[in-house]
Design an enzyme around this catalytic site. Structure first.
Site, PDB file in Angstrom:
ATOM      1  N   TYR A 108      85.894 -87.780  34.765  1.00  0.00           N
ATOM      2  CA  TYR A 108      87.157 -87.370  34.153  1.00  0.00           C
ATOM      3  C   TYR A 108      87.459 -88.152  32.877  1.00  0.00           C
ATOM      4  O   TYR A 108      88.088 -87.625  31.964  1.00  0.00           O
ATOM      5  CB  TYR A 108      88.325 -87.587  35.123  1.00  0.00           C
ATOM      6  CG  TYR A 108      88.505 -86.492  36.131  1.00  0.00           C
ATOM      7  CD1 TYR A 108      87.527 -86.219  37.079  1.00  0.00           C
ATOM      8  CD2 TYR A 108      89.672 -85.737  36.158  1.00  0.00           C
ATOM      9  CE1 TYR A 108      87.713 -85.221  38.022  1.00  0.00           C
ATOM     10  CE2 TYR A 108      89.867 -84.737  37.097  1.00  0.00           C
ATOM     11  CZ  TYR A 108      88.884 -84.490  38.024  1.00  0.00           C
ATOM     12  OH  TYR A 108      89.073 -83.492  38.948  1.00  0.00           O
ATOM     13  N   ASP A 137      88.168 -85.017  44.218  1.00  0.00           N
ATOM     14  CA  ASP A 137      88.868 -83.792  43.820  1.00  0.00           C
ATOM     15  C   ASP A 137      88.370 -82.621  44.658  1.00  0.00           C
ATOM     16  O   ASP A 137      89.147 -81.857  45.237  1.00  0.00           O
ATOM     17  CB  ASP A 137      88.619 -83.524  42.328  1.00  0.00           C
ATOM     18  CG  ASP A 137      89.259 -82.227  41.862  1.00  0.00           C
ATOM     19  OD1 ASP A 137      90.426 -81.999  42.219  1.00  0.00           O
ATOM     20  OD2 ASP A 137      88.593 -81.458  41.145  1.00  0.00           O
ATOM     21  N   ASP A 150      90.284 -80.684  48.246  1.00  0.00           N
ATOM     22  CA  ASP A 150      90.628 -79.257  48.361  1.00  0.00           C
ATOM     23  C   ASP A 150      89.979 -78.666  49.611  1.00  0.00           C
ATOM     24  O   ASP A 150      90.593 -77.893  50.342  1.00  0.00           O
ATOM     25  CB  ASP A 150      90.133 -78.460  47.131  1.00  0.00           C
ATOM     26  CG  ASP A 150      91.232 -78.277  46.085  1.00  0.00           C
ATOM     27  OD1 ASP A 150      92.118 -79.149  46.005  1.00  0.00           O
ATOM     28  OD2 ASP A 150      91.205 -77.262  45.352  1.00  0.00           O
ATOM     29  N   LYS A 175      76.561 -90.188  45.885  1.00  0.00           N
ATOM     30  CA  LYS A 175      75.330 -89.417  45.689  1.00  0.00           C
ATOM     31  C   LYS A 175      74.278 -90.424  45.215  1.00  0.00           C
ATOM     32  O   LYS A 175      73.709 -90.314  44.119  1.00  0.00           O
ATOM     33  CB  LYS A 175      75.590 -88.307  44.661  1.00  0.00           C
ATOM     34  CG  LYS A 175      74.460 -87.330  44.475  1.00  0.00           C
ATOM     35  CD  LYS A 175      74.275 -86.358  45.637  1.00  0.00           C
ATOM     36  CE  LYS A 175      73.058 -85.484  45.430  1.00  0.00           C
ATOM     37  NZ  LYS A 175      72.696 -84.713  46.640  1.00  0.00           N
ATOM     38  N   ASP A 217      77.025 -84.208  49.470  1.00  0.00           N
ATOM     39  CA  ASP A 217      76.706 -82.849  49.950  1.00  0.00           C
ATOM     40  C   ASP A 217      76.806 -82.786  51.471  1.00  0.00           C
ATOM     41  O   ASP A 217      77.373 -81.861  52.046  1.00  0.00           O
ATOM     42  CB  ASP A 217      75.330 -82.381  49.435  1.00  0.00           C
ATOM     43  CG  ASP A 217      74.235 -83.426  49.576  1.00  0.00           C
ATOM     44  OD1 ASP A 217      74.543 -84.585  49.933  1.00  0.00           O
ATOM     45  OD2 ASP A 217      73.056 -83.086  49.338  1.00  0.00           O
TER      46      ASP A 217
END
Ligand code: IPM
Ligand code: MG
Length: 380
Positions: free
Chosen positions: A150, A263, A267, A207, A239
């Site tokens: 970001y 983020d 959700d 990751k 993942d």
């Protein structure tokens, strides 16, 4: 008795923002009346509405006017609703509503974002997951908020030799993912502290099989874990985490991760509760804290009076807890929301085919129900 006064910088923003903010404020005054606290709210501009107003006034067009930032810095807490909408969706525009949100996070040094995922017993059937999978689900997502992709350099170049198809000139873009050790440490440490007051489990998501930032993240996590031997610590690849969140969500207690992963996963996790309209969030840092629903501005239903105000109201509850140490008031408010849902009241997003039409409420009526239940809980 002299009552306490708290100044709240309120940022209604765009879309359904003003409608749900109105309910957040009404709930705040109910809490203030019950606990003899004076919450003084002052509205300021952010997002698309700030872009429009500054443009109309012939000022520097911005999604975060300096005056808003100053008010936020001076306030005891910031309550935000939502920003964005199709009106400002032009991806090539130089100023976008979301920049207001990112800028206020950065300028208030809100490096920590908390998104608690709590399953309401009455909403078990609203979740796309089978009810038995939701048993024991109660997790806290701790998302890093001022670093990573970001806030790394965003670059775009056009007419670059060889970037197009068949060796022709074309466009090229890059975003830099970056983390310093201290940025990881302060977030991960907070996750362990939080876990001590919960079920004592931290899952650090990364990751590390691909990314250098993730390998640093994992290293820091292992170092910090040694300071909290009473907390069970593990690493999980992002993942796999996305898969585990739907396969076996009850395994998570505190899930800590970097900005972009947080983020996306928050959700996803919100759907465990049945609706994104139920997920509140707290952004904490060095200075004034900010509280906002995790959902967006829902432009498709803006102005209709049907938006779900519960994530906004639950964000008020987080504000009471984290900024004002009003734990009892926060717990009472949470219980009021639970009671309203138990009584079968729903907003449209939470209703299903089995919900009687008479139980489906608009934004304001849902606010009324929560206030009524809150006052009843207080009277007990
Ligand atoms: C969120 C939102 C924001 C984010 C957007 C609106 C910039 O999706 O708070 O999760 O990506 O952080
Ligand atoms: Mg998001």
């Amino acid at each position: 008795m002299v009552s306490t006064t708290y100044n709240i910088c309120t940022l209604p923003g765009d879309g359904i923002g003003p409608e749900i903010m109105a309910e957040g404020k009404r709930v705040l005054s109910a809490v203030g009346a019950a606990y003899d606290v004076d919450f003084v709210c002052e509205d300021h501009l952010i997002g698309g509405s700030a872009i429009d107003t500054t443009r109309d006034n012939g000022e520097n067009v911005t999604a975060l006017p300096a005056e808003t930032l100053q008010a936020a810095q001076a306030a005891d807490a910031v309550l935000l609703a939502a920003v964005g909408g199709p009106k400002w969706d032009d991806l090539s525009a130089s100023v976008r509503p979301e920049q207001g949100l990112l800028a206020i996070r950065k300028n208030l040094h809100l490096f920590l974002n908390l998104r608690p995922v709590h399953i309401y017993r009455a909403l078990r059937d609203a979740s796309p997951l089978r009810p038995e999978r939701l048993k024991g689900v109660d997790l806290l997502i701790v998302r890093e908020l001022t670093g990573g992709l970001y806030f790394g350099e965003h670059k775009r170049e056009d007419h670059v030799e060889g970037a197009g198809v068949n060796g022709r000139a074309g466009s090229f873009a890059s975003d830099v993912m970056q983390y310093s050790e201290y940025e990881i440490e302060r977030v991960v440490r907070w996750a362990y502290e939080a876990a001590q007051g919960r079920r004592g489990k931290v899952t650090s998501v990364d990751k590390a099989n691909v990314l250098a930032t993730s390998r640093l993240w994992r290293e820091v996590n292992h170092r910090i874990a040694k300071d909290y031997l009473d907390v069970e610590s593990s690493d999980m690849l992002v993942d796999n985490s996305a898969m585990q969140l739907v396969a076996n969500p009850a395994q998570f207690d505190v899930l800590v991760t970097e900005n972009t992963f947080g983020d996306i996963l928050s959700d996803e996790a919100s759907m465990l509760t049945g609706s994104l309209g139920m997920l509140a969030s707290a952004s904490l840092g060095d200075g004034t804290a900010l509280y906002e629903p995790s959902h967006g501005s829902a432009p498709d239903i803006a102005g209709k009076g049907i938006a779900n105000p519960l994530a906004q109201i639950l964000s008020v509850s987080l504000m009471l807890r984290y900024s004002f140490k009003m734990d009892e008031a926060a717990a009472t408010l949470d219980a009021a929301v639970e009671d309203v849902l138990d009584a079968g009241w729903r907003t449209a997003d939470l209703a299903d085919s089995a919900t009687p039409v008479s139980k489906v409420l608009g934004t304001r009526e849902m606010g009324d129900k929560v206030i009524e239940a809150f006052n009843k809980c207080c009277a007990k």
